[in-house]
Design a protein around this motif. Structure first.
Motif, mmCIF file in Angstrom:
data_model
loop_
_atom_site.group_PDB
_atom_site.id
_atom_site.type_symbol
_atom_site.label_atom_id
_atom_site.label_comp_id
_atom_site.label_asym_id
_atom_site.label_seq_id
_atom_site.Cartn_x
_atom_site.Cartn_y
_atom_site.Cartn_z
ATOM 1 N N UNK A 90 0.824 -1.213 0.000
ATOM 2 C CA UNK A 90 0.000 0.000 0.000
ATOM 3 C C UNK A 90 0.860 1.265 0.000
ATOM 4 N N UNK A 91 2.013 1.205 0.664
ATOM 5 C CA UNK A 91 2.912 2.362 0.678
ATOM 6 C C UNK A 91 3.458 2.646 -0.722
ATOM 7 N N UNK A 92 3.811 1.588 -1.440
ATOM 8 C CA UNK A 92 4.288 1.747 -2.815
ATOM 9 C C UNK A 92 3.190 2.382 -3.677
ATOM 10 N N UNK A 93 1.967 1.895 -3.526
ATOM 11 C CA UNK A 93 0.826 2.435 -4.286
ATOM 12 C C UNK A 93 0.643 3.926 -4.044
ATOM 13 N N UNK A 94 0.819 4.347 -2.786
ATOM 14 C CA UNK A 94 0.563 5.744 -2.431
ATOM 15 C C UNK A 94 1.823 6.609 -2.534
ATOM 16 N N UNK A 95 2.958 5.984 -2.862
ATOM 17 C CA UNK A 95 4.198 6.739 -3.018
ATOM 18 C C UNK A 95 4.734 7.315 -1.726
ATOM 19 N N UNK A 96 4.584 6.577 -0.620
ATOM 20 C CA UNK A 96 5.073 7.049 0.678
ATOM 21 C C UNK A 96 6.017 6.014 1.295
ATOM 22 N N UNK A 97 6.806 6.457 2.260
ATOM 23 C CA UNK A 97 7.604 5.555 3.085
ATOM 24 C C UNK A 97 6.938 5.459 4.450
ATOM 25 N N UNK A 98 6.883 4.267 5.005
ATOM 26 C CA UNK A 98 6.214 4.068 6.288
ATOM 27 C C UNK A 98 7.221 3.563 7.319
ATOM 28 N N UNK A 99 7.315 4.290 8.431
ATOM 29 C CA UNK A 99 8.161 3.860 9.539
ATOM 30 C C UNK A 99 7.377 2.877 10.394
ATOM 31 N N UNK A 100 7.989 1.726 10.678
ATOM 32 C CA UNK A 100 7.301 0.694 11.453
ATOM 33 C C UNK A 100 8.168 0.207 12.610
ATOM 34 N N UNK A 101 7.502 -0.337 13.610
ATOM 35 C CA UNK A 101 8.159 -1.051 14.704
ATOM 36 C C UNK A 101 7.654 -2.485 14.685
ATOM 37 N N UNK A 102 8.522 -3.404 15.036
ATOM 38 C CA UNK A 102 8.117 -4.809 15.171
ATOM 39 C C UNK A 102 7.587 -5.014 16.589
#
Length: 230
Positions: free
Chosen positions: A109-121
């Motif tokens: 979904x991030x690729x589709x919207x052209x954004x980078x998403x910061x995540x935590x495990x």
């Protein structure tokens, strides 16, 4: 009340940082605003809060347009894959990534919207059956798999420690999460940064800070006791 509570929490964070030999600006306070009305969030904002944590996607989406645009929203609750598309471009960080499949959906979904998403495990350090999160032994392999996904950045780890009257009982769990983050950091995996440790809530955030937390998630300590949901 909220302004006074914010001041008390900030002083407690400062005290814990002092005991641990850390600077106050090493710790971000996330005001956990789930189930709270927008009016209370505005009070917290006016008292200085800029990071807010929500558990439910729909509640998050309802609140965002009602509040100032400089708020950093954190998704801290369990996230279903079919809800990912609604929030990837709206949150500062997703704390609750507990599977490779969820990370794949976030990446897609991030690729589709052209954004980078910061995540935590999200790690279930205490091994509680009632909690989400990967087991400690699963995490290094998960991190390596997720690290190669486009448009996703692993920024660290998160845990929800057991509810306890005595915060000292959770100290070992916070130490274990810190150790895990250091072990992963030493692997020098591309696209993996273990700078964020999201751990500690109203009852135990001081202990979490002493053991290395960089984000604490405080709800009751700021907003008071949660009202029962209808």
């Amino acid at each position: 009340m909220i302004e006074e509570n914010m001041k008390s929490v900030d002083e407690a964070i400062g005290g814990a940082c002092g005991r641990a030999g850390r600077a106050r600006d090493e710790v971000t306070l996330i005001a956990v605003s789930k189930t709270k009305p927008v009016s209370l969030l505005r009070e917290a904002y006016d008292a200085g809060a800029r990071d807010f944590g929500e558990n439910r996607v729909q509640e998050l989406l309802d609140k965002i347009p009602e509040l100032p645009s400089d708020i950093r929203w954190h998704m801290i609750g369990h996230l279903q894959r079919n809800k990912v598309k609604y929030i990837v471009d709206k949150v500062a960080m997703i704390h609750s990534v507990d599977s490779v499949r969820l990370a794949e959906e976030i990446s897609r979904e991030a690729v589709k919207k052209g954004v980078f998403v910061d995540i935590l495990i999200e790690v279930n350090v205490a091994g509680e059956e009632s909690k989400f999160g990967a087991a400690v032994w699963e995490v290094p392999k998960m991190v390596e798999e997720i690290a190669g996904m486009p448009s996703v950045r692993i920024r660290g780890l998160m845990t929800i420690a057991p509810y306890t009257e005595d915060p000292e009982e959770n100290r070992q769990f916070f130490r274990d999460l810190k150790k895990l983050s250091v072990d992963i950091e030493h692997k020098n995996i591309d696209n993996v940064d273990m700078s964020v440790l999201s751990m500690g809530m109203t009852g135990d955030y001081s202990v979490a800070i002493e053991e290395g937390a960089t984000c604490v998630r405080v709800g009751t300590g700021i907003f008071g006791e949660r009202r029962p949901q209808q």
